[in-house]
Design an enzyme around this catalytic site. Structure first.
Site, mmCIF file in Angstrom:
data_model
loop_
_atom_site.group_PDB
_atom_site.id
_atom_site.type_symbol
_atom_site.label_atom_id
_atom_site.label_comp_id
_atom_site.label_asym_id
_atom_site.label_seq_id
_atom_site.Cartn_x
_atom_site.Cartn_y
_atom_site.Cartn_z
ATOM 1 N N TYR A 10 0.861 -1.177 0.000
ATOM 2 C CA TYR A 10 0.000 0.000 0.000
ATOM 3 C C TYR A 10 0.900 1.231 0.000
ATOM 4 O O TYR A 10 1.961 1.224 -0.619
ATOM 5 C CB TYR A 10 -0.972 -0.055 1.191
ATOM 6 N N LYS A 65 -21.064 -19.792 -9.368
ATOM 7 C CA LYS A 65 -20.385 -19.693 -10.662
ATOM 8 C C LYS A 65 -18.933 -19.286 -10.468
ATOM 9 O O LYS A 65 -18.014 -19.824 -11.107
ATOM 10 C CB LYS A 65 -21.102 -18.664 -11.532
ATOM 11 N N GLU A 114 -24.761 -13.659 -17.051
ATOM 12 C CA GLU A 114 -25.371 -14.845 -16.459
ATOM 13 C C GLU A 114 -26.811 -14.559 -16.042
ATOM 14 O O GLU A 114 -27.106 -13.524 -15.437
ATOM 15 C CB GLU A 114 -24.570 -15.274 -15.227
ATOM 16 N N ASP A 115 -27.698 -15.491 -16.400
ATOM 17 C CA ASP A 115 -29.080 -15.475 -15.904
ATOM 18 C C ASP A 115 -29.774 -14.147 -16.164
ATOM 19 O O ASP A 115 -30.386 -13.551 -15.274
ATOM 20 C CB ASP A 115 -29.106 -15.830 -14.415
ATOM 21 N N ASP A 154 -25.225 -18.773 -20.463
ATOM 22 C CA ASP A 154 -26.485 -19.468 -20.688
ATOM 23 C C ASP A 154 -26.685 -19.766 -22.173
ATOM 24 O O ASP A 154 -27.298 -20.777 -22.529
ATOM 25 C CB ASP A 154 -27.659 -18.628 -20.173
ATOM 26 N N ALA A 159 -30.629 -20.030 -24.858
ATOM 27 C CA ALA A 159 -29.814 -21.209 -25.147
ATOM 28 C C ALA A 159 -30.174 -21.812 -26.496
ATOM 29 O O ALA A 159 -29.290 -22.196 -27.271
ATOM 30 C CB ALA A 159 -29.988 -22.246 -24.035
ATOM 31 N N ASN A 199 -22.474 -26.948 -18.488
ATOM 32 C CA ASN A 199 -21.710 -25.788 -18.942
ATOM 33 C C ASN A 199 -20.324 -25.684 -18.309
ATOM 34 O O ASN A 199 -19.451 -25.011 -18.854
ATOM 35 C CB ASN A 199 -22.476 -24.498 -18.640
#
Length: 419
Positions: A63, A118, A160-161, A186, A222, A347
């Site tokens: 830092y 995921k 996603e989704d 998807d 899909a 997937n």
């Protein structure tokens, strides 16, 4: 008889979500014995440092003041962000929770557990650092703005989704406007694994992919992606084969009015005989059924009207369009989305390796040729396909590595890598 008066000493109070509880009354947790809830306590992810901070010297390097020199170097030469930060191995798992698993539009908070999962799979199978980004955004413009705003942190975005048809436009616009790959799992993860399995299934039944007559039941995200990738791989393209799309209304044909552009694709690129009717009419004489719709909607007797050596991928999850044990004798190869049957269309066979390959070469986009390469790599991992093994299992060694190497070669050959 002596009467007894019961005095209820409990009092009511309201919770922040509007439900009422009784003070002094223990409410049993209906999920107390569910192991999934035990596993999810506190979430599935944590942040861990890659460098030790054991004293003042380490702190001054990690830092301030040391980090200031690094930030200035990146400001002077922006390409250094790829080597001096974790961006080169970071993927955003971006969702608005509008199409979560089979649960539908349950919102970003409820989607969070899935996106964490995921991210775990990205790390487990591909060594990729993935971060759930669940957002309260409903429109295409909002999602595109969010994707563009967070892009400087990441080497890729995994959508996603997100419900159709918005997901198509969100992906297209983000990929056009960003210089990192955008991949809607998807759509494309499913398509890659389905194509790989179909390549090997066709070998099992002694047919060329070009001659297959394929029926895709379910033309959402899909279904459209599977159709486009199969078409690019020449499936059903020799004049005798075909790709026919069927939605909840029936076969997509040239007289259907008010079709979305994605559904119109099926009319312009398939259904060469201009078939009409429903699922049963579409399946008559077909070689392949790819189910991407809902549970139990296919009758076994309809499958009996398919060609000999039929291939059925019933991928609705957790309950397939038709259960494997109900398949008639003319069906030679069966796949589902479930792990308790052979040939799981999963997937996780695709996305970790696809992103691993793209990140390794700092790819700037994901192309259909890269997806084809991923499918070919998956298919090639099965040396001698048989009916119960047309696709490798998720835990077989080397899957993500093979997919990544194929994707990398294509990305470099196409020039879609950061110079």
């Amino acid at each position: 008889m002596t009467s007894t008066t019961h005095t209820d000493t409990s009092t009511e109070s309201d919770t922040s979500d509007g439900t009422t509880i009784l003070d002094g009354v223990d409410m049993a947790d209906p999920y107390a014995d569910d192991p999934a809830f035990a596993l999810h306590q506190g979430g599935k992810l944590t942040i861990a440092s890659r460098v030790p901070i054991d004293g003042p010297e380490d702190l001054s390097l990690a830092y301030t003041p040391g980090v200031g020199r690094v930030s200035q170097a990146i400001a002077d030469e922006p390409h250094r962000v790829w080597t001096l930060t974790g961006r080169s191995n970071a993927v955003a798992v971006l969702s608005n929770g509008t199409a979560v698993l089979g649960l539908g539009d349950i919102g970003p908070e409820a989607a969070m557990a899935v996106m964490e999962g995921k991210a775990v799979l990205f790390k487990q199978f591909g060594g990729v650092d993935a971060y759930p980004v669940c957002v309260d955004a409903r429109t295409v413009d909002e999602m595109v703005a969010i994707g563009k705003a967070i892009a400087p942190t990441f080497g890729g975005i995994n959508l996603e989704d997100i419900k159709a048809p918005e997901c198509f436009e969100i992906e297209r616009r983000l990929q056009d406007e960003l210089d990192i790959p955008v991949f809607h799992d998807d759509q494309h993860g499913t398509a890659i694994v389905a194509l790989a399995a179909l390549i090997n299934a066709a070998e099992v039944v002694g047919k060329r992919v070009e001659e297959l007559r394929v029926v895709i039941v379910g033309t959402g995200a899909a279904g459209v992606a599977v159709a486009e990738l199969l078409h690019d791989a020449r499936v059903g393209q020799d004049g005798t084969g075909d790709i026919i799309g069927v939605d909840s209304t029936g076969i997509l044909h040239r007289e259907r009015a008010n079709l979305t552009p994605t559904k119109q694709w099926f009319v312009e690129n398939g259904n060469g005989d201009d078939r009409r009717g429903g699922v049963r009419e579409a399946l008559h004489g077909a070689d392949v059924l790819l189910g991407l719709s809902g549970p139990g909607i296919i009758q076994p007797e309809w499958l009996a009207e398919m060609a000999d050596g039929a291939i059925v991928f019933a991928m609705a999850n957790p309950t397939p369009e038709v259960m494997p044990e109900l398949m008639p004798d003319n069906v030679s190869v069966i796949a589902t989305g479930r792990s308790d049957y052979p040939n799981q269309i999963n997937n996780v066979l695709a996305f970790p390796g696809v992103f691993r390959g793209m990140l390794d070469v700092q790819a700037t986009r994901c192309t259909i040729e890269m997806k084809r390469a991923a499918a070919d790599a998956l298919a090639g991992l099965v040396d001698s396909p048989i009916p119960d093994r047309v696709i490798p299992g998720a835990f077989e060694p080397g899957v993500a590595v093979a997919v990544a190497e194929s994707v990398k070669r294509v990305a470099v050959a196409q020039g879609h890598v950061r110079s």
